[in-house]
Design an enzyme around this catalytic site. Structure first.
Site, PDB file in Angstrom:
ATOM      1  N   LYS A   1      16.491  11.300   9.069  1.00 40.21           N
ATOM      2  CA  LYS A   1      16.292  10.684   7.752  1.00 40.21           C
ATOM      3  C   LYS A   1      17.428  11.116   6.848  1.00 40.21           C
ATOM      4  O   LYS A   1      18.036  12.169   7.072  1.00 40.21           O
ATOM      5  CB  LYS A   1      14.955  11.146   7.139  1.00 40.21           C
ATOM      6  CG  LYS A   1      14.393  10.175   6.139  1.00 40.21           C
ATOM      7  CD  LYS A   1      13.700   9.009   6.817  1.00 40.21           C
ATOM      8  CE  LYS A   1      13.154   8.027   5.815  1.00 40.21           C
ATOM      9  NZ  LYS A   1      12.277   7.049   6.464  1.00 40.21           N
TER      10      LYS A   1
HETATM   11  P1  NAD Z   1      10.681  -0.046  -1.732  1.00 34.80           P
HETATM   12  O1  NAD Z   1      11.628   0.731  -2.552  1.00 34.80           O
HETATM   13  O2  NAD Z   1      11.056  -1.394  -1.244  1.00 34.80           O
HETATM   14  O3  NAD Z   1       9.266  -0.205  -2.478  1.00 34.80           O
HETATM   15  C1  NAD Z   1       8.530   0.870  -2.967  1.00 34.80           C
HETATM   16  C2  NAD Z   1       7.646   0.289  -4.095  1.00 34.80           C
HETATM   17  O4  NAD Z   1       6.711   1.299  -4.465  1.00 34.80           O
HETATM   18  C3  NAD Z   1       8.466  -0.076  -5.332  1.00 34.80           C
HETATM   19  O5  NAD Z   1       8.065  -1.354  -5.784  1.00 34.80           O
HETATM   20  C4  NAD Z   1       8.112   1.030  -6.338  1.00 34.80           C
HETATM   21  O6  NAD Z   1       8.123   0.574  -7.678  1.00 34.80           O
HETATM   22  C5  NAD Z   1       6.701   1.392  -5.890  1.00 34.80           C
HETATM   23  N1  NAD Z   1       6.327   2.759  -6.236  1.00 34.80           N
HETATM   24  C6  NAD Z   1       7.068   3.879  -6.098  1.00 34.80           C
HETATM   25  N2  NAD Z   1       6.356   4.952  -6.507  1.00 34.80           N
HETATM   26  C7  NAD Z   1       5.165   4.490  -6.892  1.00 34.80           C
HETATM   27  C8  NAD Z   1       3.991   5.114  -7.420  1.00 34.80           C
HETATM   28  N3  NAD Z   1       3.944   6.416  -7.638  1.00 34.80           N
HETATM   29  N4  NAD Z   1       2.933   4.308  -7.702  1.00 34.80           N
HETATM   30  C9  NAD Z   1       2.982   2.983  -7.494  1.00 34.80           C
HETATM   31  N5  NAD Z   1       4.053   2.351  -7.003  1.00 34.80           N
HETATM   32  C10 NAD Z   1       5.126   3.088  -6.722  1.00 34.80           C
HETATM   33  O7  NAD Z   1      10.324   0.933  -0.507  1.00 34.80           O
HETATM   34  P2  NAD Z   1       9.697   0.531   0.899  1.00 34.80           P
HETATM   35  O8  NAD Z   1      10.799   0.318   1.858  1.00 34.80           O
HETATM   36  O9  NAD Z   1       8.640  -0.504   0.708  1.00 34.80           O
HETATM   37  O10 NAD Z   1       9.029   1.911   1.316  1.00 34.80           O
HETATM   38  C11 NAD Z   1       7.765   2.314   0.821  1.00 34.80           C
HETATM   39  C12 NAD Z   1       7.203   3.413   1.706  1.00 34.80           C
HETATM   40  O11 NAD Z   1       7.123   2.947   3.062  1.00 34.80           O
HETATM   41  C13 NAD Z   1       8.037   4.692   1.777  1.00 34.80           C
HETATM   42  O12 NAD Z   1       7.168   5.777   1.967  1.00 34.80           O
HETATM   43  C14 NAD Z   1       8.877   4.476   3.027  1.00 34.80           C
HETATM   44  O13 NAD Z   1       9.330   5.688   3.583  1.00 34.80           O
HETATM   45  C15 NAD Z   1       7.845   3.803   3.907  1.00 34.80           C
HETATM   46  N6  NAD Z   1       8.397   3.020   5.025  1.00 34.80           N
HETATM   47  C16 NAD Z   1       9.259   1.989   4.801  1.00 34.80           C
HETATM   48  C17 NAD Z   1       9.711   1.233   5.884  1.00 34.80           C
HETATM   49  C18 NAD Z   1      10.593   0.040   5.702  1.00 34.80           C
HETATM   50  O14 NAD Z   1      10.821  -0.678   6.694  1.00 34.80           O
HETATM   51  N7  NAD Z   1      11.069  -0.268   4.525  1.00 34.80           N
HETATM   52  C19 NAD Z   1       9.314   1.567   7.180  1.00 34.80           C
HETATM   53  C20 NAD Z   1       8.426   2.628   7.372  1.00 34.80           C
HETATM   54  C21 NAD Z   1       7.970   3.335   6.284  1.00 34.80           C
END
Ligand code: NAD
Length: 430
Positions: free
Chosen positions: A120
């Site tokens: 990561k």
């Molecule tokens: P992103 O940046 O696209 O979206 C995250 C969203 O969550 C944003 O809209 C943000 O405003 C919101 N957010 C952040 N903190 C918040 C809070 N405290 N309360 C409410 N909303 C909040 O990110 P993403 O890629 O969707 O990733 C989200 C999670 O999923 C992370 O934990 C990431 O590690 C995990 N993840 C992502 C992927 C991927 O393919 N993108 C894969 C596996 C895991």
């Protein structure tokens, strides 16, 4: 006064460390390793990351001022293949967080049985306050600092919080300029026209829906009218919401960082996505009422899917959680202390290292397609994803039953067992 909380009857975590994701990861790892009777040497090897890189990157800001940003890349394990894991941009990034996320990547890739290790990365910055030019310069300089560390056979980054296809395009281009040739397989999550995979953008959300479908079957519940609350409307949350809404789930709540929405009859997610595109926020959406995020998290529903960030369900609010299924689209949304109470409440947990593995699974497909130079139809990607997610769900649930542990510990045990098996076979080079 007690200074620690018991987890799974055997592990203690200091209370002040509850919100440290590395401690949460380590507590679950220790417990699962103990259940597996993992020998001490392998325990030591797998407990800590293999390599950690810290970089301080100078970047010229639009104003002409020079700024220095700190970035990390942690490779937890390369035992089963190249390290794999996203890059996150956030003011809150810490080395412990990146370490935890790297370890979770190792376990996640092993749970879905794809030939990757875990890594990561992250840069401490606030993308909301940066221009596109500044983001591009941060990304390119960070990539160039990692140049010997990453590569299609070494370590393959991908998007995570606040990074996206554009970030991956800059990373791919920077790496390629150094190599003097186009190397598409160095990152995944790229735009489709430059070596990305069809279906990758929606893959994590699609995986979330597939494991929810499987959990409903397991609990004899129906998809039609099943009430879902989702936290986070970014890549994972919005795609999960859209696909689930299309397939008959009723999305009654969306929690975002700057405001939340509730509609007991279900929110029209296509309309909400359109609204967010136009307004850059979900706040003010006319198809639902404004709601308090903390309250929505503890509102009665069938599925709660935290898809935003870590440490959302903690000792502070876990008693009030009222869902039947907790599907962890985000990494580390539940602390190890809260796990114990969820188990007492008989919440069916689909742990992060299974629930959000759809993203890395389709990243694996992207890496394979880049190396083949032959690209699959979206239906092929989605079918293969579905088959892996269903099989992995079954593996975890069966493991939990066979070993009389909860789904999370089962997923860790299954993963640790697979990684340890490979290390034993390879032997230790000395
Ligand atoms: P992103 O940046 O696209 O979206 C995250 C969203 O969550 C944003 O809209 C943000 O405003 C919101 N957010 C952040 N903190 C918040 C809070 N405290 N309360 C409410 N909303 C909040 O990110 P993403 O890629 O969707 O990733 C989200 C999670 O999923 C992370 O934990 C990431 O590690 C995990 N993840 C992502 C992927 C991927 O393919 N993108 C894969 C596996 C895991």
């Amino acid at each position: 006064m007690s200074t620690s909380s018991r987890v799974e009857n055997t592990i203690t975590i200091p209370v002040e460390q509850e919100l440290n994701p590395w401690q949460s990861q380590a507590a679950r790892f220790d417990y699962a390793a103990q259940k597996l009777n993992l020998d001490e040497g392998l325990w030591k090897i797998l407990r800590y990351p293999n390599r950690e890189l810290i970089v301080h990157i100078p970047v010229a800001m639009d104003s002409g001022r020079m700024e220095v940003f700190t970035g990390y890349r942690v490779q937890h394990s390369i035992a089963r293949g190249p390290a794999k894991g996203g890059i996150r941009y956030s003011p809150d990034v810490t080395l412990d967080e990146v370490r935890a996320l790297a370890s979770w990547m190792t376990w996640k890739c092993a749970v879905v049985n794809i030939p990757f290790g875990g890594a990561k990365g992250g840069v401490i910055c606030d993308p909301k306050k940066l221009s596109m030019g500044e983001l591009e310069r941060i990304t390119r300089r960070y990539t160039s600092e990692l140049i010997e560390f990453i590569g299609p056979e070494k370590d393959v980054p991908a998007p995570d919080m606040n990074t996206n296809e554009q970030t991956m395009a800059w990373m791919m281009d920077t790496y390629s300029m150094h190599m003097r040739q186009t190397v598409t397989a160095v990152v995944t999550g790229k735009p489709v026209n430059m070596g990305g995979s069809r279906g990758r953008r929606e893959a994590t959300g699609r995986g979330v829906m597939i494991v929810c479908d499987e959990a409903l079957k397991r609990l004899n519940l129906n998809r039609e009218g099943c009430r879902v609350i989702i936290q986070g409307f970014g890549n994972v949350g919005s795609n999960a919401a859209q696909l689930m809404c299309e397939d008959g789930y009723k999305i009654i709540g969306i929690i975002e960082i700057n405001g939340s929405l509730y509609n007991r009859n279900g929110i029209d997610i296509d309309e909400l996505i359109e609204y967010k595109k136009k307004n850059n926020t979900i706040v003010g959406f006319p198809g639902a009422s404004p709601a308090d995020g903390a309250e929505l998290l503890t509102t009665e529903c069938d599925i709660l899917a935290p898809c935003a960030t870590e440490n959302v369900i903690t000792s502070k609010n876990v008693e009030r959680i009222k869902c039947k299924i907790l599907c962890e689209g985000a990494n580390g949304p539940t602390t190890a202390v809260a796990d114990e109470i969820l188990a007492e409440k008989k919440v069916f947990i689909i742990p992060d290292i299974l629930a959000n593995a759809g993203g890395v699974t389709t990243s694996y497909f992207e890496w394979v397609q880049d190396r083949m130079g032959y690209f699959w139809k979206e239906s092929v990607v989605n079918e293969r994803l579905e088959s892996i997610m269903k099989e992995s769900f079954e593996d975890v649930v069966r493991y939990a039953e066979a070993h009389n542990v909860n789904n999370r510990i089962a997923a860790y045990m299954l993963a640790i067992d697979r990684v340890a098996f490979t290390i034993r076979q390879r032997g230790i080079y000395a």
